[in-house]
Design a protein around this motif. Structure first.
Motif, PDB file in Angstrom:
ATOM      1  N   ALA A   1      63.161  -3.890  -3.325  1.00  0.00           N
ATOM      2  CA  ALA A   1      62.844  -3.491  -4.694  1.00  0.00           C
ATOM      3  C   ALA A   1      62.768  -1.970  -4.760  1.00  0.00           C
ATOM      4  N   ALA A   2      63.500  -1.402  -5.706  1.00  0.00           N
ATOM      5  CA  ALA A   2      63.493   0.052  -5.864  1.00  0.00           C
ATOM      6  C   ALA A   2      62.150   0.481  -6.452  1.00  0.00           C
ATOM      7  N   PRO A   3      61.558   1.507  -5.896  1.00  0.00           N
ATOM      8  CA  PRO A   3      60.273   1.955  -6.445  1.00  0.00           C
ATOM      9  C   PRO A   3      60.482   2.541  -7.841  1.00  0.00           C
ATOM     10  N   VAL A   4      59.654   2.099  -8.750  1.00  0.00           N
ATOM     11  CA  VAL A   4      59.754   2.577 -10.123  1.00  0.00           C
ATOM     12  C   VAL A   4      58.877   3.811 -10.261  1.00  0.00           C
ATOM     13  N   ALA A   5      59.510   4.919 -10.664  1.00  0.00           N
ATOM     14  CA  ALA A   5      58.758   6.171 -10.821  1.00  0.00           C
ATOM     15  C   ALA A   5      58.000   6.136 -12.146  1.00  0.00           C
ATOM     16  N   GLU A   6      56.713   6.426 -12.069  1.00  0.00           N
ATOM     17  CA  GLU A   6      55.923   6.453 -13.287  1.00  0.00           C
ATOM     18  C   GLU A   6      56.223   7.733 -14.050  1.00  0.00           C
ATOM     19  N   PRO A   7      56.159   7.699 -15.386  1.00  0.00           N
ATOM     20  CA  PRO A   7      56.393   8.922 -16.143  1.00  0.00           C
ATOM     21  C   PRO A   7      55.358   9.981 -15.766  1.00  0.00           C
ATOM     22  N   VAL A   8      55.854  11.143 -15.427  1.00  0.00           N
ATOM     23  CA  VAL A   8      54.988  12.218 -14.980  1.00  0.00           C
ATOM     24  C   VAL A   8      54.784  13.197 -16.131  1.00  0.00           C
ATOM     25  N   ALA A   9      53.549  13.515 -16.426  1.00  0.00           N
ATOM     26  CA  ALA A   9      53.272  14.521 -17.450  1.00  0.00           C
ATOM     27  C   ALA A   9      53.696  15.876 -16.895  1.00  0.00           C
ATOM     28  N   LEU A  10      54.526  16.592 -17.664  1.00  0.00           N
ATOM     29  CA  LEU A  10      55.043  17.862 -17.179  1.00  0.00           C
ATOM     30  C   LEU A  10      53.905  18.848 -16.957  1.00  0.00           C
ATOM     31  N   ARG A  11      53.086  19.036 -17.962  1.00  0.00           N
ATOM     32  CA  ARG A  11      51.907  19.886 -17.873  1.00  0.00           C
ATOM     33  C   ARG A  11      50.844  19.273 -18.764  1.00  0.00           C
ATOM     34  N   PRO A  12      49.596  19.493 -18.471  1.00  0.00           N
ATOM     35  CA  PRO A  12      48.563  18.933 -19.351  1.00  0.00           C
ATOM     36  C   PRO A  12      48.461  19.728 -20.644  1.00  0.00           C
ATOM     37  N   GLN A  13      48.068  19.044 -21.692  1.00  0.00           N
ATOM     38  CA  GLN A  13      47.851  19.702 -22.975  1.00  0.00           C
ATOM     39  C   GLN A  13      46.559  20.515 -22.887  1.00  0.00           C
ATOM     40  N   GLN A  14      46.608  21.771 -23.350  1.00  0.00           N
ATOM     41  CA  GLN A  14      45.454  22.652 -23.244  1.00  0.00           C
ATOM     42  C   GLN A  14      44.931  22.957 -24.645  1.00  0.00           C
ATOM     43  N   LEU A  15      43.799  22.337 -25.002  1.00  0.00           N
ATOM     44  CA  LEU A  15      43.203  22.538 -26.318  1.00  0.00           C
ATOM     45  C   LEU A  15      41.758  22.973 -26.161  1.00  0.00           C
ATOM     46  N   ASP A  16      41.248  23.725 -27.158  1.00  0.00           N
ATOM     47  CA  ASP A  16      39.838  24.087 -27.142  1.00  0.00           C
ATOM     48  C   ASP A  16      39.031  22.996 -27.838  1.00  0.00           C
TER      49      ASP A  16
ATOM     50  N   GLN B   1      53.871  30.606 -26.552  1.00  0.00           N
ATOM     51  CA  GLN B   1      52.968  30.157 -25.490  1.00  0.00           C
ATOM     52  C   GLN B   1      52.039  29.046 -25.993  1.00  0.00           C
ATOM     53  N   ALA B   2      51.468  29.239 -27.194  1.00  0.00           N
ATOM     54  CA  ALA B   2      50.532  28.249 -27.732  1.00  0.00           C
ATOM     55  C   ALA B   2      51.241  26.933 -28.053  1.00  0.00           C
ATOM     56  N   LEU B   3      52.485  27.014 -28.501  1.00  0.00           N
ATOM     57  CA  LEU B   3      53.252  25.811 -28.828  1.00  0.00           C
ATOM     58  C   LEU B   3      53.482  24.962 -27.588  1.00  0.00           C
ATOM     59  N   THR B   4      53.776  25.613 -26.457  1.00  0.00           N
ATOM     60  CA  THR B   4      53.988  24.857 -25.222  1.00  0.00           C
ATOM     61  C   THR B   4      52.674  24.318 -24.668  1.00  0.00           C
ATOM     62  N   ARG B   5      51.549  24.922 -25.027  1.00  0.00           N
ATOM     63  CA  ARG B   5      50.265  24.377 -24.589  1.00  0.00           C
ATOM     64  C   ARG B   5      49.836  23.211 -25.460  1.00  0.00           C
ATOM     65  N   PHE B   6      50.249  23.220 -26.734  1.00  0.00           N
ATOM     66  CA  PHE B   6      49.909  22.100 -27.608  1.00  0.00           C
ATOM     67  C   PHE B   6      50.836  20.921 -27.353  1.00  0.00           C
ATOM     68  N   GLU B   7      52.146  21.194 -27.214  1.00  0.00           N
ATOM     69  CA  GLU B   7      53.140  20.150 -26.915  1.00  0.00           C
ATOM     70  C   GLU B   7      53.897  20.547 -25.658  1.00  0.00           C
ATOM     71  N   PRO B   8      53.434  20.141 -24.476  1.00  0.00           N
ATOM     72  CA  PRO B   8      54.110  20.539 -23.235  1.00  0.00           C
ATOM     73  C   PRO B   8      55.566  20.092 -23.155  1.00  0.00           C
ATOM     74  N   ALA B   9      55.966  19.073 -23.904  1.00  0.00           N
ATOM     75  CA  ALA B   9      57.360  18.607 -23.849  1.00  0.00           C
ATOM     76  C   ALA B   9      58.316  19.624 -24.458  1.00  0.00           C
ATOM     77  N   LEU B  10      57.808  20.538 -25.269  1.00  0.00           N
ATOM     78  CA  LEU B  10      58.667  21.542 -25.901  1.00  0.00           C
ATOM     79  C   LEU B  10      58.946  22.739 -24.996  1.00  0.00           C
ATOM     80  N   ARG B  11      58.320  22.777 -23.840  1.00  0.00           N
ATOM     81  CA  ARG B  11      58.427  23.958 -22.980  1.00  0.00           C
ATOM     82  C   ARG B  11      59.873  24.266 -22.595  1.00  0.00           C
ATOM     83  N   THR B  12      60.670  23.261 -22.305  1.00  0.00           N
ATOM     84  CA  THR B  12      62.040  23.502 -21.876  1.00  0.00           C
ATOM     85  C   THR B  12      62.843  24.200 -22.962  1.00  0.00           C
ATOM     86  N   ALA B  13      62.756  23.714 -24.187  1.00  0.00           N
ATOM     87  CA  ALA B  13      63.531  24.310 -25.275  1.00  0.00           C
ATOM     88  C   ALA B  13      63.080  25.732 -25.562  1.00  0.00           C
TER      89      ALA B  13
END
Length: 193
Positions: free
Chosen positions: A49-64, A148-160
């Motif tokens: 059985a191939a090991p199924v990779a769990e979705p990895v969070a790229l970076r944690p969301q940083q909010l105050d 910078q703040a946009l990538t901390r609120f939505e880490p998925a946008l960091r690449t774009a």
């Protein structure tokens, strides 16, 4: 050949690798593959059985504690402190609306570039305090802080946002004046007689 001369495999992963892993994990979860039945079970090797990779969070969301993302942006001599939260697209700079503070349309275009790249125009409210430098440097500092703040609120946008070059601090500054020169490089007018 000894083991010390063999190159070690690099365990680090880029964002593209993580995105590919999450896509393959989602595809594997959506369509489970059934192993074909072997005519002679004792002759066939055991199905692995191939090991199924769990979705990895790229970076944690940083909010105050107020649910805002904070970042500092810099450009030339300007420093901007930026707070970002979901809203209707209102941008307040030093207590004034962006259309009042940045009267030139090109400066407003500059500070909205991160939202355009991330396709999040009019989805976030921004409150920024900026000091130092001139209006152009301040607009660049606010843009850097918003990215910078946009990538901390939505880490998925960091690449774009990173591919557009908005996360990198623009290090170009005014060159200092040298002695014996009129400006940084301009010489005094030459007079032959």
């Amino acid at each position: 050949m000894s083991d010390t001369n063999t190159p070690q495999e690099d365990g680090r992963q880029s964002l593209a690798d993580l995105a590919r892993l999450t896509q393959t994990a989602a595809a594997a979860a959506a369509a489970p593959v059934a192993a074909p039945a072997a005519p002679h079970a004792e002759d066939a090797p055991a199905a692995v059985a191939a090991p199924v990779a769990e979705p990895v969070a790229l970076r944690p969301q940083q909010l105050d504690k107020f649910g805002r993302a904070y970042a500092t942006g810099r450009r030339k001599d300007a420093v901007a402190r930026v707070w970002l939260r979901p809203g209707s697209g209102k941008i307040i700079v030093n207590g004034r609306d962006q259309t009042v503070y940045f009267a030139r349309p090109t400066l407003r275009l500059v500070i909205n570039q991160p939202f355009d790249v991330a396709e999040r125009r009019d989805q976030y409210d921004v409150v920024a305090t900026v000091m130092g430098g001139g209006l152009s440097g301040q607009a660049g500092a606010v843009k850097h802080g918003i990215a910078q703040a946009l990538t901390r609120f939505e880490p998925a946008l960091r690449t774009a946002v990173k591919q557009a070059g908005f996360l990198t601090r623009d290090s170009r500054v005014v060159e200092r004046k040298k002695y014996g020169k009129a400006k940084a490089r301009r010489s005094f007018q030459f007079s032959k007689r």
